[in-house]
Scaffold this motif. Structure first.
Motif, PDB file in Angstrom:
ATOM      1  N   ARG A   3      19.103 -31.045  -7.699  1.00 52.81           N
ATOM      2  CA  ARG A   3      18.551 -29.755  -8.076  1.00 52.81           C
ATOM      3  C   ARG A   3      19.019 -28.703  -7.082  1.00 52.81           C
ATOM      4  O   ARG A   3      18.879 -28.869  -5.878  1.00 52.81           O
ATOM      5  CB  ARG A   3      17.021 -29.806  -8.108  1.00 52.81           C
ATOM      6  CG  ARG A   3      16.446 -30.690  -9.213  1.00 52.81           C
ATOM      7  CD  ARG A   3      14.956 -30.480  -9.335  1.00 52.81           C
ATOM      8  NE  ARG A   3      14.293 -30.642  -8.036  1.00 52.81           N
ATOM      9  CZ  ARG A   3      13.118 -30.084  -7.720  1.00 52.81           C
ATOM     10  NH1 ARG A   3      12.514 -29.310  -8.593  1.00 52.81           N
ATOM     11  NH2 ARG A   3      12.584 -30.297  -6.537  1.00 52.81           N
ATOM     12  N   VAL A   4      19.543 -27.605  -7.600  1.00 51.37           N
ATOM     13  CA  VAL A   4      20.084 -26.571  -6.726  1.00 51.37           C
ATOM     14  C   VAL A   4      19.049 -25.485  -6.459  1.00 51.37           C
ATOM     15  O   VAL A   4      18.110 -25.296  -7.231  1.00 51.37           O
ATOM     16  CB  VAL A   4      21.360 -25.941  -7.319  1.00 51.37           C
ATOM     17  CG1 VAL A   4      22.448 -26.991  -7.482  1.00 51.37           C
ATOM     18  CG2 VAL A   4      21.069 -25.266  -8.659  1.00 51.37           C
ATOM     19  N   ALA A   5      19.240 -24.773  -5.369  1.00 47.73           N
ATOM     20  CA  ALA A   5      18.401 -23.615  -5.051  1.00 47.73           C
ATOM     21  C   ALA A   5      18.752 -22.467  -5.983  1.00 47.73           C
ATOM     22  O   ALA A   5      19.896 -22.341  -6.437  1.00 47.73           O
ATOM     23  CB  ALA A   5      18.606 -23.203  -3.598  1.00 47.73           C
ATOM     24  N   PHE A   8      28.578 -22.248  -0.074  1.00 45.78           N
ATOM     25  CA  PHE A   8      27.578 -21.465   0.643  1.00 45.78           C
ATOM     26  C   PHE A   8      26.469 -22.304   1.258  1.00 45.78           C
ATOM     27  O   PHE A   8      25.555 -21.766   1.880  1.00 45.78           O
ATOM     28  CB  PHE A   8      26.986 -20.336  -0.211  1.00 45.78           C
ATOM     29  CG  PHE A   8      26.569 -20.722  -1.600  1.00 45.78           C
ATOM     30  CD1 PHE A   8      25.490 -21.546  -1.830  1.00 45.78           C
ATOM     31  CD2 PHE A   8      27.264 -20.229  -2.697  1.00 45.78           C
ATOM     32  CE1 PHE A   8      25.090 -21.870  -3.108  1.00 45.78           C
ATOM     33  CE2 PHE A   8      26.882 -20.542  -3.993  1.00 45.78           C
ATOM     34  CZ  PHE A   8      25.787 -21.372  -4.205  1.00 45.78           C
ATOM     35  N   ASP A   9      26.554 -23.633   1.126  1.00 46.02           N
ATOM     36  CA  ASP A   9      25.545 -24.460   1.781  1.00 46.02           C
ATOM     37  C   ASP A   9      26.039 -25.896   1.866  1.00 46.02           C
ATOM     38  O   ASP A   9      26.853 -26.341   1.059  1.00 46.02           O
ATOM     39  CB  ASP A   9      24.211 -24.429   1.034  1.00 46.02           C
ATOM     40  CG  ASP A   9      23.013 -24.378   1.976  1.00 46.02           C
ATOM     41  OD1 ASP A   9      23.034 -25.105   2.998  1.00 46.02           O
ATOM     42  OD2 ASP A   9      22.073 -23.610   1.712  1.00 46.02           O
ATOM     43  N   VAL A  10      25.541 -26.614   2.875  1.00 47.25           N
ATOM     44  CA  VAL A  10      25.772 -28.047   3.001  1.00 47.25           C
ATOM     45  C   VAL A  10      24.405 -28.712   2.948  1.00 47.25           C
ATOM     46  O   VAL A  10      23.473 -28.323   3.640  1.00 47.25           O
ATOM     47  CB  VAL A  10      26.536 -28.395   4.303  1.00 47.25           C
ATOM     48  CG1 VAL A  10      25.823 -27.865   5.540  1.00 47.25           C
ATOM     49  CG2 VAL A  10      26.741 -29.907   4.414  1.00 47.25           C
ATOM     50  N   ARG A  51      18.969 -30.813   4.405  1.00 44.19           N
ATOM     51  CA  ARG A  51      18.309 -29.762   3.629  1.00 44.19           C
ATOM     52  C   ARG A  51      17.071 -29.200   4.319  1.00 44.19           C
ATOM     53  O   ARG A  51      16.705 -28.046   4.098  1.00 44.19           O
ATOM     54  CB  ARG A  51      17.940 -30.278   2.239  1.00 44.19           C
ATOM     55  CG  ARG A  51      19.129 -30.469   1.318  1.00 44.19           C
ATOM     56  CD  ARG A  51      18.728 -31.077  -0.013  1.00 44.19           C
ATOM     57  NE  ARG A  51      18.263 -32.460   0.157  1.00 44.19           N
ATOM     58  CZ  ARG A  51      17.854 -33.230  -0.844  1.00 44.19           C
ATOM     59  NH1 ARG A  51      17.828 -32.742  -2.073  1.00 44.19           N
ATOM     60  NH2 ARG A  51      17.476 -34.480  -0.607  1.00 44.19           N
ATOM     61  N   ALA A  52      16.409 -29.990   5.156  1.00 44.37           N
ATOM     62  CA  ALA A  52      15.201 -29.515   5.831  1.00 44.37           C
ATOM     63  C   ALA A  52      15.528 -28.632   7.036  1.00 44.37           C
ATOM     64  O   ALA A  52      14.638 -27.959   7.565  1.00 44.37           O
ATOM     65  CB  ALA A  52      14.348 -30.694   6.271  1.00 44.37           C
ATOM     66  N   ARG A  53      16.772 -28.609   7.454  1.00 51.30           N
ATOM     67  CA  ARG A  53      17.140 -27.790   8.605  1.00 51.30           C
ATOM     68  C   ARG A  53      17.224 -26.321   8.189  1.00 51.30           C
ATOM     69  O   ARG A  53      17.482 -26.005   7.035  1.00 51.30           O
ATOM     70  CB  ARG A  53      18.474 -28.262   9.180  1.00 51.30           C
ATOM     71  CG  ARG A  53      18.424 -29.700   9.682  1.00 51.30           C
ATOM     72  CD  ARG A  53      19.669 -30.073  10.440  1.00 51.30           C
ATOM     73  NE  ARG A  53      19.633 -31.457  10.874  1.00 51.30           N
ATOM     74  CZ  ARG A  53      20.517 -32.020  11.678  1.00 51.30           C
ATOM     75  NH1 ARG A  53      21.522 -31.287  12.165  1.00 51.30           N
ATOM     76  NH2 ARG A  53      20.418 -33.290  12.024  1.00 51.30           N
ATOM     77  N   PRO A  54      17.024 -25.394   9.110  1.00 53.32           N
ATOM     78  CA  PRO A  54      17.080 -23.970   8.747  1.00 53.32           C
ATOM     79  C   PRO A  54      18.480 -23.572   8.296  1.00 53.32           C
ATOM     80  O   PRO A  54      19.479 -24.171   8.715  1.00 53.32           O
ATOM     81  CB  PRO A  54      16.670 -23.253  10.036  1.00 53.32           C
ATOM     82  CG  PRO A  54      16.895 -24.246  11.125  1.00 53.32           C
ATOM     83  CD  PRO A  54      16.675 -25.598  10.523  1.00 53.32           C
ATOM     84  N   PRO A  78      14.575 -23.641   5.054  1.00 49.22           N
ATOM     85  CA  PRO A  78      15.175 -24.890   4.568  1.00 49.22           C
ATOM     86  C   PRO A  78      15.805 -24.661   3.193  1.00 49.22           C
ATOM     87  O   PRO A  78      15.556 -23.637   2.543  1.00 49.22           O
ATOM     88  CB  PRO A  78      13.980 -25.853   4.476  1.00 49.22           C
ATOM     89  CG  PRO A  78      12.889 -25.215   5.269  1.00 49.22           C
ATOM     90  CD  PRO A  78      13.113 -23.739   5.195  1.00 49.22           C
ATOM     91  N   TYR A  79      16.591 -25.617   2.735  1.00 45.65           N
ATOM     92  CA  TYR A  79      17.222 -25.486   1.419  1.00 45.65           C
ATOM     93  C   TYR A  79      16.153 -25.599   0.333  1.00 45.65           C
ATOM     94  O   TYR A  79      15.491 -26.639   0.203  1.00 45.65           O
ATOM     95  CB  TYR A  79      18.278 -26.566   1.234  1.00 45.65           C
ATOM     96  CG  TYR A  79      19.021 -26.461  -0.078  1.00 45.65           C
ATOM     97  CD1 TYR A  79      20.056 -25.549  -0.232  1.00 45.65           C
ATOM     98  CD2 TYR A  79      18.690 -27.272  -1.166  1.00 45.65           C
ATOM     99  CE1 TYR A  79      20.741 -25.439  -1.429  1.00 45.65           C
ATOM    100  CE2 TYR A  79      19.373 -27.166  -2.365  1.00 45.65           C
ATOM    101  CZ  TYR A  79      20.391 -26.253  -2.493  1.00 45.65           C
ATOM    102  OH  TYR A  79      21.070 -26.147  -3.695  1.00 45.65           O
ATOM    103  N   PRO A  80      15.941 -24.552  -0.490  1.00 42.77           N
ATOM    104  CA  PRO A  80      14.841 -24.545  -1.467  1.00 42.77           C
ATOM    105  C   PRO A  80      15.249 -25.141  -2.820  1.00 42.77           C
ATOM    106  O   PRO A  80      15.389 -24.432  -3.816  1.00 42.77           O
ATOM    107  CB  PRO A  80      14.507 -23.057  -1.589  1.00 42.77           C
ATOM    108  CG  PRO A  80      15.831 -22.371  -1.366  1.00 42.77           C
ATOM    109  CD  PRO A  80      16.613 -23.231  -0.408  1.00 42.77           C
ATOM    110  N   ALA A  81      15.443 -26.426  -2.872  1.00 45.95           N
ATOM    111  CA  ALA A  81      15.910 -27.084  -4.091  1.00 45.95           C
ATOM    112  C   ALA A  81      14.979 -26.794  -5.263  1.00 45.95           C
ATOM    113  O   ALA A  81      13.764 -26.992  -5.172  1.00 45.95           O
ATOM    114  CB  ALA A  81      16.011 -28.594  -3.876  1.00 45.95           C
TER     115      ALA A  81
END
Length: 306
Positions: free
Chosen positions: A2-4, A110-112, A121-124, A178-181
């Motif tokens: 699931r993507v942000a 734009f994201d890893v 994903r939990a990292r800022p 964090p990554y907002p999946a």
């Protein structure tokens, strides 16, 4: 995966702790480098690896257990060309190899989300951004990190000048986020004449649609708007979308769009009352529309995938 997602805003957010990225006009694409190879996934979840063999080959240089989020684009005449991305995405495996040479794709990451088997994903965002740059810069094109700035003045300059390169607008993220999946926790600022709309019907036939009937954002209580005539490419794209709905049996009403019994009417500028075939559920589309109905809204593309 699931993507942000991003929620639309009407002005540029400002304040401490914000990052700004250009919004590229392409197809959302998740790159998964597994131990067995590479998988390319569209926002819908559809696997599109065979359509982009050039990107799959490039992603083979990533460490196994790496997942990236980004946008696939095709550059033409100094700007990104969404129609060419559509052409690449719709190619058969046999045709895809030829198009990879004549219309090479680029990946604006734009994201890893995962790096060498570690879920980040939990990292800022600020930390994930550093990891992304360190990962991709040594590899070079066609895998590239999108530009990013924390300077709102530079971001505003990008917003005003980059549309000539095919950039849709800006995406704004918090550095500590964090990554907002699966959530609309990012923000996006698009140019004011481009908006999302709901396609609630079409004129013409399912095989040869002529125009789309739209509900524009902020005008839900107004009568539906009829778009300007569709381009040949959009007519074909809409016909494919309607055919796909019939085949998938997405809804009982949709299963009958080829020979519809139900019709409705709407007012088209310059034509008066026209009949159209209702569509339920609506299709999402991107349109160019003014605050008034003059001229009629122009459909830029259906949002049937990314």
């Amino acid at each position: 995966m699931r993507v942000a997602l991003a929620a639309a805003v009407r002005s540029l957010p400002r304040g401490p702790g914000l990052a700004y990225e250009p919004k590229f006009d392409g197809h959302r694409l998740v790159v998964l480098r597994t131990a067995a190879g590479v998988v390319l996934q569209a926002r819908s979840g559809r696997i599109v690896t065979s359509a982009f063999p050039d990107l799959a080959a490039a992603a083979g240089r990533l460490p196994p257990g790496t997942t990236l989020d980004g946008e696939v684009v095709v550059w033409h005449a100094g700007r990104t060309d969404f129609a060419l991305v559509q052409r690449r995405a719709a190619a058969t495996p046999a045709r895809a190899a030829t198009l990879a040479t004549s219309l090479p794709a680029s990946y604006a990451a734009f994201d890893v989300l995962e790096l060498a088997g570690l879920d980040v994903r939990a990292r800022p965002y600020e930390r994930r951004r550093a990891l992304l740059v360190d990962l991709l810069l040594p590899l070079g094109p066609p895998l590239q990190p999108v530009p990013m700035t924390t300077d709102p003045e530079l971001a505003e300059t990008w917003f005003e000048t980059l549309p000539a390169s095919g950039i849709e607008g800006l995406v704004i993220k918090r550095l500590d986020q964090p990554y907002p999946a699966g959530r609309r926790a990012w923000r996006k600022l698009r140019h004011t004449d481009v908006r999302d709309a709901a396609v609630i019907g079409y004129t013409g036939t399912a095989r040869r649609p002529q125009a789309l009937v739209l509900i524009l954002p902020g005008a839900e209580e107004d009568p539906p708007a009829v778009s300007s005539p569709l381009s040949p490419q959009l007519r074909a794209e809409t016909a494919r979308a309607l055919a796909a709905r019939r085949e998938e049996g997405a809804a009982t009403e949709v299963a009958e769009v080829a020979e519809p019994a139900e019709v409705a009417t709407a007012t088209a500028i310059g034509l008066g009352e026209v009949t159209y075939t209702p569509l339920e559920p609506p299709l999402p589309a991107e349109v160019r529309a003014t605050a008034t109905r003059h001229p009629p809204p122009e459909v830029l593309r259906l949002r049937t995938d990314p």
